[in-house]
Write an enzyme that holds these catalytic residues in place. Structure first.
Site, mmCIF file in Angstrom:
data_model
loop_
_atom_site.group_PDB
_atom_site.id
_atom_site.type_symbol
_atom_site.label_atom_id
_atom_site.label_comp_id
_atom_site.label_asym_id
_atom_site.label_seq_id
_atom_site.Cartn_x
_atom_site.Cartn_y
_atom_site.Cartn_z
ATOM 1 C CB SER A 67 -0.735 0.002 1.142
ATOM 2 O OG SER A 67 -1.951 -1.399 1.535
HETATM 3 N N1 SAH Z 1 -1.642 -4.954 4.543
HETATM 4 C C1 SAH Z 1 -1.054 -4.683 2.400
HETATM 5 C C2 SAH Z 1 -2.041 -4.186 1.146
HETATM 6 C C3 SAH Z 1 -1.827 -5.383 0.306
HETATM 7 S S1 SAH Z 1 -2.819 -5.214 -0.852
HETATM 8 C C4 SAH Z 1 0.285 -3.657 2.624
HETATM 9 O O1 SAH Z 1 0.342 -2.793 3.862
HETATM 10 O O2 SAH Z 1 0.709 -3.443 1.904
HETATM 11 C C5 SAH Z 1 -4.039 -6.328 -0.032
HETATM 12 C C6 SAH Z 1 -4.108 -7.961 -0.043
HETATM 13 O O3 SAH Z 1 -5.151 -8.444 0.149
HETATM 14 C C7 SAH Z 1 -3.468 -9.177 -1.407
HETATM 15 O O4 SAH Z 1 -2.464 -9.343 -0.694
HETATM 16 C C8 SAH Z 1 -4.648 -9.671 -0.942
HETATM 17 O O5 SAH Z 1 -4.471 -11.403 -1.927
HETATM 18 C C9 SAH Z 1 -5.358 -9.831 -0.105
HETATM 19 N N2 SAH Z 1 -6.103 -10.570 0.004
HETATM 20 C C10 SAH Z 1 -7.782 -9.879 -1.587
HETATM 21 N N3 SAH Z 1 -8.692 -10.892 -0.755
HETATM 22 C C11 SAH Z 1 -8.641 -11.339 0.914
HETATM 23 C C12 SAH Z 1 -8.995 -12.268 1.412
HETATM 24 N N4 SAH Z 1 -10.703 -12.181 0.696
HETATM 25 N N5 SAH Z 1 -8.417 -13.254 2.259
HETATM 26 C C13 SAH Z 1 -7.439 -12.024 2.881
HETATM 27 N N6 SAH Z 1 -6.707 -11.960 2.137
HETATM 28 C C14 SAH Z 1 -6.840 -10.903 0.827
#
Ligand code: SAH
Length: 219
Positions: A67
């Protein structure tokens, strides 16, 4: 957090990022301190490491991103209440950056990720930083993680089309949920606060997250 042996990028580079966060409206001193102290480059592959302290999302593989620092700071600020955060749930660990930030401001953090290699990366990254108050789970968090509920805060870092009732049910009294809602063209970042069985919703920002998907991916 343990930074021994981590080639921490110069203080000035991180200070510049924090200045940018302040310019964009982040005010909470604890949030700014943690953003300043946490090396972001360890979460990013070498090919993109020159982008580590820019205020942008960066590719982490598997069609996912780490993010944007401003959005991490905004979401963190939104859930920090006057009361200490005892138990927090994050949905969408990715490589663990937001997890590392909130872990320094809460007693105990649970974070769930559906893609196994990203979950594994996050485990390694948090170990590198010596962060120990986090429980990482590989699984589908689209309906939260009821096992450890209620939570003082729930941070959702992938976007559903609507707010699942299951997540509201996992909030403690006065608990806060921060969640992007909408399709891939863009979403509303909403803050929901629980007051008894009332849920008060406030629009925080316009953001763009990857979609919240169902099911889990093994490799
Ligand atoms: N929190 C992270 C953001 C990662 S992007 C940061 O700090 O950078 C969002 C993430 O959500 C991705 O890795 C994706 O695989 C995950 N995601 C999407 N749907 C999901 C679900 N149903 N359960 C768990 N993770 C999920």
């Amino acid at each position: 957090m343990n930074l021994d042996g981590i080639g921490v990028t110069s203080r000035r580079t991180r200070e510049r990022l924090v200045d940018k966060l302040k310019d964009k409206g982040i005010r909470n001193a604890n949030v700014l301190d943690v953003m300043r102290a946490t090396p972001r480059h360890i979460f990013i592959d070498e090919a993109f490491s020159h982008l580590s302290y820019d205020d942008i999302p960066v590719n982490i593989g598997y069609k996912q991103t780490i993010s944007q620092p401003y959005v991490v700071a905004r979401m963190t600020e939104a859930v920090l209440d006057a009361a200490p955060l005892m138990r927090v749930l994050e949905i969408g660990t990715g490589c663990g950056y937001q997890t590392a930030i909130i872990a320094q401001l809460a007693e105990e953090v649970y974070s769930i990720e559906r893609i196994k290699p990203l979950h594994d990366k996050a485990v390694a990254n948090l170990e590198t930083l010596g962060i120990e108050n986090v429980h990482l789970i590989h699984g589908d968090g689209s309906l939260g993680y009821p096992d450890k509920s209620p939570y003082d805060a729930i941070i959702v870092t992938a976007a559903p089309m609507g707010i699942p009732n299951e997540l509201l049910a996992q909030l403690a009294q006065n608990g806060r949920l921060v969640i992007p809602v909408g399709g891939t063209a863009g979403q509303e970042l909403r803050l929901i606060t629980r007051k008894k069985d009332q849920f008060i919703s406030r629009l925080l920002d316009h953001v763009r997250f990857v979609p919240l998907l169902k099911g889990q991916v093994k490799n």
